[in-house]
Design a protein around this motif. Structure first.
Motif, PDB file in Angstrom:
ATOM      1  N   THR A  72       4.936  47.649  82.970  1.00 59.83           N
ATOM      2  CA  THR A  72       5.452  46.930  81.803  1.00 59.83           C
ATOM      3  C   THR A  72       6.989  46.884  81.758  1.00 59.83           C
ATOM      4  O   THR A  72       7.561  46.395  80.793  1.00 59.83           O
ATOM      5  CB  THR A  72       4.926  47.581  80.494  1.00 59.83           C
ATOM      6  N   SER A  73       7.633  47.417  82.809  1.00 57.33           N
ATOM      7  CA  SER A  73       9.094  47.295  82.821  1.00 57.33           C
ATOM      8  C   SER A  73       9.598  47.029  84.237  1.00 57.33           C
ATOM      9  O   SER A  73       8.960  47.433  85.230  1.00 57.33           O
ATOM     10  CB  SER A  73       9.749  48.560  82.255  1.00 57.33           C
ATOM     11  N   LEU A  74      10.735  46.374  84.308  1.00 63.53           N
ATOM     12  CA  LEU A  74      11.327  46.039  85.613  1.00 63.53           C
ATOM     13  C   LEU A  74      11.672  47.288  86.407  1.00 63.53           C
ATOM     14  O   LEU A  74      11.612  47.286  87.639  1.00 63.53           O
ATOM     15  CB  LEU A  74      12.605  45.217  85.405  1.00 63.53           C
ATOM     16  N   ASP A  75      12.015  48.385  85.701  1.00 60.41           N
ATOM     17  CA  ASP A  75      12.373  49.634  86.376  1.00 60.41           C
ATOM     18  C   ASP A  75      11.234  50.157  87.245  1.00 60.41           C
ATOM     19  O   ASP A  75      11.456  50.833  88.245  1.00 60.41           O
ATOM     20  CB  ASP A  75      12.725  50.733  85.354  1.00 60.41           C
ATOM     21  N   LYS A 114      10.575  43.151  93.641  1.00 57.11           N
ATOM     22  CA  LYS A 114      11.788  42.653  92.966  1.00 57.11           C
ATOM     23  C   LYS A 114      12.467  41.581  93.817  1.00 57.11           C
ATOM     24  O   LYS A 114      12.902  40.544  93.318  1.00 57.11           O
ATOM     25  CB  LYS A 114      12.781  43.806  92.751  1.00 57.11           C
ATOM     26  N   ASP A 115      12.557  41.864  95.141  1.00 59.58           N
ATOM     27  CA  ASP A 115      13.196  40.907  96.054  1.00 59.58           C
ATOM     28  C   ASP A 115      12.422  39.587  96.063  1.00 59.58           C
ATOM     29  O   ASP A 115      13.014  38.510  96.099  1.00 59.58           O
ATOM     30  CB  ASP A 115      13.245  41.466  97.486  1.00 59.58           C
ATOM     31  N   TYR A 116      11.094  39.710  96.034  1.00 62.90           N
ATOM     32  CA  TYR A 116      10.244  38.500  96.050  1.00 62.90           C
ATOM     33  C   TYR A 116      10.487  37.669  94.789  1.00 62.90           C
ATOM     34  O   TYR A 116      10.703  36.447  94.859  1.00 62.90           O
ATOM     35  CB  TYR A 116       8.776  38.935  96.162  1.00 62.90           C
ATOM     36  N   ILE A 132       9.223  36.063  82.135  1.00 63.62           N
ATOM     37  CA  ILE A 132       8.120  37.022  81.967  1.00 63.62           C
ATOM     38  C   ILE A 132       7.459  37.234  83.323  1.00 63.62           C
ATOM     39  O   ILE A 132       7.356  36.303  84.121  1.00 63.62           O
ATOM     40  CB  ILE A 132       7.058  36.473  80.967  1.00 63.62           C
ATOM     41  N   VAL A 133       7.024  38.474  83.575  1.00 59.72           N
ATOM     42  CA  VAL A 133       6.198  38.744  84.758  1.00 59.72           C
ATOM     43  C   VAL A 133       4.888  39.353  84.253  1.00 59.72           C
ATOM     44  O   VAL A 133       4.901  40.273  83.424  1.00 59.72           O
ATOM     45  CB  VAL A 133       6.893  39.726  85.735  1.00 59.72           C
ATOM     46  N   SER A 134       3.772  38.830  84.739  1.00 57.21           N
ATOM     47  CA  SER A 134       2.472  39.361  84.332  1.00 57.21           C
ATOM     48  C   SER A 134       1.917  40.206  85.477  1.00 57.21           C
ATOM     49  O   SER A 134       1.921  39.780  86.635  1.00 57.21           O
ATOM     50  CB  SER A 134       1.543  38.193  83.992  1.00 57.21           C
ATOM     51  N   ILE A 148       5.598  42.175  81.634  1.00 59.36           N
ATOM     52  CA  ILE A 148       7.014  42.553  81.527  1.00 59.36           C
ATOM     53  C   ILE A 148       7.749  41.368  80.906  1.00 59.36           C
ATOM     54  O   ILE A 148       7.783  40.280  81.492  1.00 59.36           O
ATOM     55  CB  ILE A 148       7.634  42.830  82.916  1.00 59.36           C
ATOM     56  N   VAL A 149       8.286  41.548  79.724  1.00 55.75           N
ATOM     57  CA  VAL A 149       9.064  40.465  79.111  1.00 55.75           C
ATOM     58  C   VAL A 149      10.532  40.734  79.409  1.00 55.75           C
ATOM     59  O   VAL A 149      11.108  41.714  78.939  1.00 55.75           O
ATOM     60  CB  VAL A 149       8.807  40.368  77.592  1.00 55.75           C
ATOM     61  N   ILE A 150      11.123  39.875  80.246  1.00 49.37           N
ATOM     62  CA  ILE A 150      12.524  40.046  80.635  1.00 49.37           C
ATOM     63  C   ILE A 150      13.407  39.376  79.601  1.00 49.37           C
ATOM     64  O   ILE A 150      14.423  39.913  79.160  1.00 49.37           O
ATOM     65  CB  ILE A 150      12.758  39.427  82.040  1.00 49.37           C
ATOM     66  N   SER A 151      13.000  38.196  79.191  1.00 46.77           N
ATOM     67  CA  SER A 151      13.772  37.455  78.205  1.00 46.77           C
ATOM     68  C   SER A 151      12.780  36.693  77.328  1.00 46.77           C
ATOM     69  O   SER A 151      11.881  36.021  77.848  1.00 46.77           O
ATOM     70  CB  SER A 151      14.691  36.494  78.966  1.00 46.77           C
ATOM     71  N   SER A 152      12.903  36.794  76.011  1.00 49.45           N
ATOM     72  CA  SER A 152      11.907  36.161  75.148  1.00 49.45           C
ATOM     73  C   SER A 152      11.964  34.641  75.261  1.00 49.45           C
ATOM     74  O   SER A 152      13.030  34.047  75.105  1.00 49.45           O
ATOM     75  CB  SER A 152      12.140  36.550  73.691  1.00 49.45           C
TER      76      SER A 152
END
Ligand code: GDP
Ligand code: IMO
Ligand code: MG
Length: 432
Positions: A386-389, A396-398, A412-414, A423-427
């Motif tokens: 649920t997080s980019l970390d 991440k590179d892909y 968003i990444v599901s 993962i919501v990066i930006s609303s």
């Protein structure tokens, strides 16, 4: 905050639109479908419980949300009643939160019979439709002979119009296709009975949309199918019969185009397609099998296996342009976990040897060979993160490379089918 958000598919459908619409409706007042019909199959998973929706907008599981079926949707009253009952049995109130446009063209038994007869007549050249009568219902709309929901409000006039329509269609069914004609009286009765079940929900949805807009309500417009299945901008003739791209929002709901604030393109981390038609990146090897199995790529509506392949950045870039997509939501990234290498199609080679970075039309697209860029895969799992970390470096590179190639930010990444596995990066609403 954006008040009118469009969510649509940027590939050949089944990108995971339903999941994302359901997720985002936490902040939404209305969810509006504007094209397609029950050919769509949108899967929602909440706390492990799966719900498959075909016609009813994917906001229905949130009790505070009202759902609208706009005038651009071809409506099968029978399919709608079946879906309402399925949801009612699961304890959801539906009719009091549903608004159905009185202008929706009707899908009736005859359209299903015509769809099937046409596919059978095409033989090997068949489109591989869902057999739901979508194409024939849109044909009746465009030819101006079709019946609409509003016609069913007056049973006597409806029956007269339906009999006239059926003189024409049964002639074609019997004499051209040599298929069984449809029983007109049964069809009329079934249609009227079904419409009766949701009559209280029928209204002028264009007026509803604009009243809601003036009242500052938040509206989410839910697309069905995907951009490459668009009747104008897709891989014709292997397409559906509606405008699945953003222009369809305006015609299919009555919202003027300037009122759209943002367009989120739901984009699978690889490619799938159901039915016939060209798909340059289709894989027939063990990677294709990996994607199909791990991605559980089986159609929600027809149960057919989906064809699988590498991500096609040329096709997605086309979708981003014709829709003016403002951000993308990358879904099913977890399905790529465990692959040694991942490839992305960055251009096509045409039969004459020319290399192009745009979507060629007609036969050129059918013969286009993908040119790939290949990257290292990742062995770690991304499932449910649920997080980019938590995202492994390879993944991440892909994502970063896809972002560069398609030219739209990944909002968003599901990472799994469940509402929470995101993962919501930006609303996409423009606020955090
Ligand atoms: P739609 O037609 O665009 O709504 O997509 P479908 O529901 O037809 O197909 C998407 C399928 O993938 C469904 O079974 C979803 O439950 C599932 N799904 C959605 N997002 C993810 C994800 O990020 N990871 C995995 N593994 N499955 C997902
Ligand atoms: P969702 O909304 C994937 C495909 C059919 C066929 C073509 C025409 O779940 O993404 P039709 O019955 O519309 O005349 O069939 O379009 N198709 C879909 N493919 N997802 C869908 O919807 C689809 N709806 C139609 O397989 O190739
Ligand atoms: Mg689907």
């Amino acid at each position: 905050m954006h008040k009118s958000l469009v969510i649509l598919g940027s590939q050949w459908g089944d990108e995971g639109k339903g999941k994302i619409v359901d997720l985002l409706t936490e902040k939404v007042d209305y969810v509006i479908r504007y094209q397609g019909g029950h050919n769509a199959g949108h899967t929602l998973v909440v706390d492990g419980q799966k719900t498959a929706l075909h016609l009813i907008p994917s906001g229905i599981l949130r009790p505070h949300v009202s759902c609208v079926i706009g005038n651009g949707v071809v409506l099968s009253p029978k399919a709608l009643v079946k879906e309402i009952k399925m949801l009612e049995e699961r304890g959801h109130s539906v009719v009091d939160r549903l608004h159905v446009s009185s202008n929706c063209p009707l899908i009736m038994q005859v359209h299903v019979a015509l769809d099937r007869a046409r596919e059978a007549a095409r033989g090997d050249a068949k489109i591989g439709t869902t057999g739901r009568g979508i194409g024939p219902a849109y044909e009746d709309k465009v030819s101006r002979r079709g019946l609409r929901v509003t016609d069913a409000m007056d049973p006597v006039r409806f029956a007269a119009k339906a009999r006239e329509l059926m003189d024409y269609h049964n002639f074609i069914l019997s004499n051209f296709y040599h298929a069984e004609p449809v029983d007109v009286e049964v069809m009329i009765e079934e249609t009227l009975d079904a419409v009766n079940y949701f009559e209280g929900a029928v209204c002028d949805t264009v007026d509803l949309v604009h009243r809601s807009r003036r009242d500052g309500k938040v509206m989410l417009f839910e697309g069905a199918q995907g951009s490459l299945l668009d009747i104008d901008h897709g891989t014709y003739p292997f397409v559906t019969s509606s405008n699945t791209t953003a222009g369809g929002v305006a015609t299919g709901s009555g919202l003027g185009p300037r009122y759209i604030d943002a367009i989120l393109g739901i984009t699978k981390a690889y490619a799938t397609r159901v039915g016939s038609g060209p798909m340059p990146t289709e894989l027939f090897d063990s990677v294709g099998e990996h994607l199909a199995l791990k991605g559980q790529e089986v159609g929600t509506t027809t149960g057919r296996g989906r064809r699988c392949g590498w991500f096609d950045a040329v096709a997605v870039r086309h979708a981003i342009e014709v829709n003016s997509i403002s951000g993308i939501c990358l879904t099913k990234l977890d399905v790529l976990d465990g692959l040694d290498e991942v490839s992305i199609c960055v251009a096509y080679e045409l039969p004459n040897g020319e290399v192009v970075d745009y979507l060629p039309t007609g036969d050129d697209f059918s013969a286009a060979k993908p040119i790939y860029e290949t990257m290292c895969g990742w062995s770690e799992t991304t499932f449910g993160i649920t997080s980019l970390d938590e995202m492994p470096r390879g993944a991440k590179d892909y994502v970063r490379r896809l972002n560069e190639l398609v030219g739209a930010p990944v909002d968003i990444v599901s990472t799994g089918p469940d509402r929470e596995q995101t993962i919501v990066i930006s609303s996409p609403f423009g606020v955090d």
